[in-house]
Structure formats: structure tokens, C-alpha cells
Design an enzyme around this catalytic site. Sequence first.
Site, mmCIF file in Angstrom:
data_model
loop_
_atom_site.group_PDB
_atom_site.id
_atom_site.type_symbol
_atom_site.label_atom_id
_atom_site.label_comp_id
_atom_site.label_asym_id
_atom_site.label_seq_id
_atom_site.Cartn_x
_atom_site.Cartn_y
_atom_site.Cartn_z
ATOM 1 C CG LEU A 36 2.558 -24.610 -3.320
ATOM 2 C CD1 LEU A 36 1.193 -24.971 -4.001
ATOM 3 C CD2 LEU A 36 2.412 -24.600 -1.996
ATOM 4 C CG ASP A 79 -9.024 -7.658 4.058
ATOM 5 O OD1 ASP A 79 -8.126 -6.949 4.655
ATOM 6 O OD2 ASP A 79 -10.015 -7.374 3.955
ATOM 7 C CG HIS A 125 0.283 -6.528 8.992
ATOM 8 N ND1 HIS A 125 -0.870 -6.596 8.339
ATOM 9 C CD2 HIS A 125 0.336 -5.147 9.340
ATOM 10 C CE1 HIS A 125 -1.461 -5.703 8.015
ATOM 11 N NE2 HIS A 125 -0.772 -4.605 8.659
HETATM 12 C C1 IPE Z 1 -6.755 -6.060 0.129
HETATM 13 O O1 IPE Z 1 -6.855 -5.708 1.334
HETATM 14 C C2 IPE Z 1 -5.236 -6.287 -0.145
HETATM 15 C C3 IPE Z 1 -4.545 -7.253 0.742
HETATM 16 C C4 IPE Z 1 -4.699 -8.194 1.300
HETATM 17 C C5 IPE Z 1 -3.006 -7.222 0.481
HETATM 18 P P1 IPE Z 1 -7.442 -4.339 1.907
HETATM 19 O O2 IPE Z 1 -7.728 -4.307 3.143
HETATM 20 O O3 IPE Z 1 -6.188 -3.509 1.401
HETATM 21 O O4 IPE Z 1 -8.818 -3.909 0.940
HETATM 22 P P2 IPE Z 1 -9.586 -2.972 0.921
HETATM 23 O O5 IPE Z 1 -8.990 -1.696 1.521
HETATM 24 O O6 IPE Z 1 -10.426 -3.228 2.378
HETATM 25 O O7 IPE Z 1 -10.676 -3.092 -0.166
HETATM 26 C C1 IPE Z 2 -4.733 -7.426 5.306
HETATM 27 O O1 IPE Z 2 -5.028 -7.151 6.468
HETATM 28 C C2 IPE Z 2 -3.105 -7.227 4.860
HETATM 29 C C3 IPE Z 2 -2.737 -5.922 4.188
HETATM 30 C C4 IPE Z 2 -3.513 -5.512 3.448
HETATM 31 C C5 IPE Z 2 -1.287 -5.643 3.994
HETATM 32 P P1 IPE Z 2 -5.298 -5.763 6.599
HETATM 33 O O2 IPE Z 2 -4.137 -4.807 7.090
HETATM 34 O O3 IPE Z 2 -6.117 -5.148 5.667
HETATM 35 O O4 IPE Z 2 -6.580 -6.070 7.695
HETATM 36 P P2 IPE Z 2 -7.765 -5.228 8.096
HETATM 37 O O5 IPE Z 2 -8.905 -5.361 6.982
HETATM 38 O O6 IPE Z 2 -7.496 -3.694 8.492
HETATM 39 O O7 IPE Z 2 -8.439 -5.771 9.342
HETATM 40 MG MG MG Z 3 -7.997 -4.925 5.094
#
Ligand code: IPE
Ligand code: IPE
Ligand code: MG
Length: 240
Positions: free
Chosen positions: A126, A15, A32
Site C-alpha cells: 500500500l 477533518d 489530533h
Molecule cells: C482541511 O481541513 C485540511 C486538513 C484536513 C488537513 P480544514 O479544517 O483546514 O478545512 P477548512 O478550513 O474547514 O476548510
Molecule cells: C483536521 O481537523 C486536522 C487538521 C486540519 C490539521 P480540524 O483540526 O480541522 O478539526 P475541526 O474541523 O476544527 O473540528
Molecule cells: Mg477542520
Amino acid sequence: MALPVTPKHIAIVMDGNGRWASKRFMPRIAGHKQGVDALKVIVSACAQRGVQVLTVFAFSSENWNRPADEVSGLMDILALALGREVPQLRKDGVRLHFVGSRDGLSQRVTRGLTEAQAATVSNSRLILNVCFNYGGRWDIAQAATKLAAAGQAPTEVALNGALALSHCPDPDLIIRTGGEMRISNFLLWQAAYSELYFSDLLWPDFDVAALDAAITWFGSRERRFGKTSEQIATTSPTLS
Ligand code: IPE
Ligand code: IPE
Ligand code: MG
């Protein structure tokens, strides 16, 4: 590099990509892309450290609710990364598994996933589970549906065997980057006795030193699985 206690199975909620990009006045999708580079480094570090299974959360069932351009950008990144990275994964002995629903995925992405899995099927150094279009609730529901269709009772053992990660032991260590302390529908069943580690680093900044810090922290935990400390001192710490 050998660390004192290496978890067999590490799972990561990757995240913070969006915030990493926003801080740099870049579009979220750039975060990303950077996240894929961070993942490459962590995959090879895990293989070097003798981790047997790495499970990463790449796209949740709920991430469809993001703006359409971000969703399609994420699909493109996955398709591109598969095309680019599979030869190296093959060389490194990494076996890819995609975990999640195929509903809603384009033909191009579905084909990419199937081909990448097939290309790495004989690797065993792995296991890399990529949770894509995945939710813990989806997984439990699909497992229950499978059992019902086969007329099987939904016992713990039967459910465990019908879940999408039935080919792996439960994660020993779950890491979430990005500073949030929540599970966000990841591995709801399998996290029963995982150690949970939260890092404030945004995923693209999570590096080998951060991984080693998490593994070292894991080594300091006493896993009791419901027992007492005294019992643990005299037996090996397992769930059964
Ligand atoms: C969780 O992250 C999903 C992934 C890392 C793929 P999110 O950014 O979607 O989670 P929330 O919405 O903050 O809980
Ligand atoms: C996690 O990073 C990746 C996905 C959920 C696809 P985020 O896109 O949620 O990044 P933040 O949390 O908005 O910074
Ligand atoms: Mg996020």
C-alpha cells in the site's frame, strides 16, 4: 475482506479532530492525537481490502494560520508518530510518501519525513501519501515552475508528470469527514473525476465500518467520464 468494487486509490480529508476534542472539553491537540489512532486503523483496513494507494490530508498550506501552539503541536505529533509507527508500517508493507512543501518545516520534521520515506521505500503493498504542508494550488504552481525551468510546455501530460502525486493514478474516491462539503485546496488537479463522499463523522470516530460504507457507496456509482450511460454499459469506464 473483499468488497464488490474496491477503489484503487482512496483519498481522505481527515477533518473534525478539533470538534471531536471540544465536545469532550479536551484541548484540540487531543483530537489530533486521536486522529492518528484513527488513521492507523484505516491504513491497515485499506491494505487488507486491496486498496493500492491511500492519500490523506494531514496539514494544509492554510493550516499555518492556526494558533501557534496548535501548529507546533501538530508538528510534534507528526514527529512522534513517525518515530513510533514506522516499524509497524514497514512490517505491514506500507510505503510512505510525504507530499507537500518542505518550506517552513523544522529540520527535525524534515529529517523525520526523509528517514521515514527511506525506511519504507522497498514496500509495495500500500502506498500511503501523507499530504503535509500541502495545497492543491501549491502543487500546480510548483509543477508549472518545474516545467518552465526545464523549458517544457505546460501540456496536460507534462503537468501531470510534474505534480507531486505523479507516482499514483488519480483518486477514485475522495472521502471528507467532519460534515463540511468542500475541497479546502486538496488534490485540485487530481480530483477531476473522483467520486466525492462526505461523512458527518468527525475524523477520530471514522472507523472500519464507516470506511466500508464509503467503499460500498463507491461501488454503486456509475463513473461516466463524460460519456453516456449507454456507452459505459458496453465499454470499460476509464478517463481515456
Ligand atoms: C482541511 O481541513 C485540511 C486538513 C484536513 C488537513 P480544514 O479544517 O483546514 O478545512 P477548512 O478550513 O474547514 O476548510
Ligand atoms: C483536521 O481537523 C486536522 C487538521 C486540519 C490539521 P480540524 O483540526 O480541522 O478539526 P475541526 O474541523 O476544527 O473540528
Ligand atoms: Mg477542520
